[in-house]
Design an enzyme around this catalytic site. Structure first.
Site, PDB file in Angstrom:
ATOM      1  N   ALA A  31       0.810  -1.223   0.000  1.00 26.52           N
ATOM      2  CA  ALA A  31       0.000   0.000   0.000  1.00 26.52           C
ATOM      3  C   ALA A  31       0.847   1.280   0.000  1.00 26.52           C
ATOM      4  CB  ALA A  31      -0.930  -0.016   1.207  1.00 26.52           C
ATOM      5  N   PHE A  91      -2.601   0.975   5.276  1.00 19.62           N
ATOM      6  CA  PHE A  91      -3.250   0.466   6.486  1.00 19.62           C
ATOM      7  C   PHE A  91      -2.445   0.807   7.741  1.00 19.62           C
ATOM      8  CE2 PHE A  91      -5.757  -3.324   4.455  1.00 19.62           C
ATOM      9  CZ  PHE A  91      -6.764  -2.444   4.087  1.00 19.62           C
ATOM     10  N   ASP A  97      -5.649  -1.490  -6.114  1.00 19.26           N
ATOM     11  CA  ASP A  97      -6.046  -0.224  -6.736  1.00 19.26           C
ATOM     12  C   ASP A  97      -5.844  -0.166  -8.248  1.00 19.26           C
ATOM     13  OD1 ASP A  97      -3.231   0.163  -7.007  1.00 19.26           O
ATOM     14  OD2 ASP A  97      -3.121   1.262  -5.124  1.00 19.26           O
ATOM     15  N   HIS A 153      -4.136  -9.852  -3.645  1.00 20.55           N
ATOM     16  CA  HIS A 153      -5.320  -9.553  -2.830  1.00 20.55           C
ATOM     17  C   HIS A 153      -6.513  -9.107  -3.668  1.00 20.55           C
ATOM     18  CE1 HIS A 153      -2.478  -9.009   0.874  1.00 20.55           C
ATOM     19  NE2 HIS A 153      -2.698 -10.263   0.571  1.00 20.55           N
ATOM     20  N   CYS A 204     -24.906 -15.702  -7.011  1.00 23.21           N
ATOM     21  CA  CYS A 204     -24.837 -16.275  -8.373  1.00 23.21           C
ATOM     22  C   CYS A 204     -23.501 -16.018  -9.063  1.00 23.21           C
ATOM     23  CB  CYS A 204     -25.992 -15.742  -9.236  1.00 23.21           C
ATOM     24  SG  CYS A 204     -25.798 -14.009  -9.696  1.00 23.21           S
ATOM     25  N   CYS A 251     -30.324 -11.839  -8.973  1.00 27.63           N
ATOM     26  CA  CYS A 251     -30.841 -12.723  -7.918  1.00 27.63           C
ATOM     27  C   CYS A 251     -31.036 -12.026  -6.579  1.00 27.63           C
ATOM     28  CB  CYS A 251     -29.912 -13.932  -7.754  1.00 27.63           C
ATOM     29  SG  CYS A 251     -28.356 -13.520  -6.985  1.00 27.63           S
ATOM     30  N   SER A 299       4.744  -2.999   4.761  1.00 32.81           N
ATOM     31  CA  SER A 299       5.212  -3.207   6.138  1.00 32.81           C
ATOM     32  C   SER A 299       5.698  -4.647   6.325  1.00 32.81           C
ATOM     33  CB  SER A 299       4.085  -2.907   7.124  1.00 32.81           C
ATOM     34  OG  SER A 299       2.983  -3.761   6.875  1.00 32.81           O
TER      35      SER A 299
END
Ligand code: NAD
Length: 258
Positions: free
Chosen positions: A30, A41, A109, A124, A135, A160, A197
């Protein structure tokens, strides 16, 4: 945190490693996107200083879909207007030059692709789309944003009525393409880690795999990371400054014939 100038001796050592590597990859987190206006984060302005990480778990998504999506709507605001910064662009240029073979990212991103990187593994997932949990129908995120902004919270599937989920890996879910990333790391002789990190596993195993196979590890991060001890080079400054300096140093070495 006050930004500090990059140590150019360390930048030169990193450039030498990259120029001499046969198969170098990048691993990003990040922190490479904070200069594009997307909060990380765990950095000094990180989201976990404002919110509890519980909000990004599968349990929270299923038990509080409305609050979950309210949080993601805030994240989407910064992600949808963000543009790649100098670090993303320099990394894409290094890939174009054949110095970096692939980018393994924890980011969701899409800024590596926007910068021109071609070979990107998104461990991720991505915030660029969402999927119905019943569905499986896929929705581009701008449609989902429209649903939320017109009052549908949580956003629902048109077919749905199931709840939509961003196509990201939440805490408690398996990462995507990890086998591919591991295989790539194990045949790499250098990894350039930028803005992570190195606390989120299994993603943080990537630099460990490279090191264990005898490769070199370069870490660019504003703050100390959990894995600085295994790095061959640590460059502690802003990713944009570090990557700009690194790209020009690599070009200088190549012009001089390595
Ligand atoms: P992290 O938040 O744990 O760590 C980011 C690191 O980057 C910190 O150590 C911070 O000091 C450093 N940093 C921040 N700005 C920097 C800059 N300008 N230059 C250099 N270093 C800088 O992030 P992580 O390691 O990627 O792991 C956390 C999770 O965050 C991942 O799972 C990822 O999916 C998710 N995430 C992604 C985004 C995104 O897609 N942009 C944003 C927030 C969180």
């Amino acid at each position: 945190m006050q930004s500090q100038p990059c140590d150019l001796n360390e930048v030169r050592r990193a450039a030498e490693i990259l120029v001499n590597a046969k198969h170098a990859i990048a691993f990003t987190g990040a922190g490479i996107s904070t200069e594009s206006g997307i909060p990380d984060f765990r950095g000094p302005q990180g989201l976990w200083r404002q919110y509890s990480p519980e909000i990004a778990t599968t349990e929270y998504f299923h038990s509080h879909p409305k609050e979950f999506w309210a949080f993601y709507r805030v994240r989407l605001s910064s992600i949808f207007i963000a543009k790649p910064n100098r670090a993303h662009l320099a990394l894409a240029e290094l890939e174009g030059m054949g110095i970096i073979k692939a980018v393994i990212t924890q980011n969701v991103d899409g800024l590596h692709q926007a910068a021109g990187s071609k070979n990107v593994i998104e461990l991720h997932g991505t915030m660029k789309r969402a999927r119905c949990i019943v569905c499986g129908r896929e929705y581009p995120m701008d449609i989902v944003i429209r649903k939320i902004d017109s009052g549908q919270l949580p956003p629902l599937c048109d077919d749905c009525g199931g709840i939509l989920k961003p196509d990201v890996v939440l805490f408690g879910e398996p990462v995507k393409d990890f086998d591919k990333a591991q295989e790539l790391a194990m045949r790499s002789d250098a990894v350039l880690v930028i803005g992570s990190s190195l606390t989120v596993y299994p993603a943080a195993y990537i630099p460990i795999f490279v090191k264990e196979m005898g490769g070199k590890v370069i870490i660019i991060n504003m703050e100390p990371t959990e894995l600085d001890y295994l790095a061959d080079v640590v460059i502690r400054c802003r990713a944009g400054d570090a990557m700009t300096a690194l790209l020009s140093m690599v070009k200088e070495l190549l012009n001089r014939g390595g």
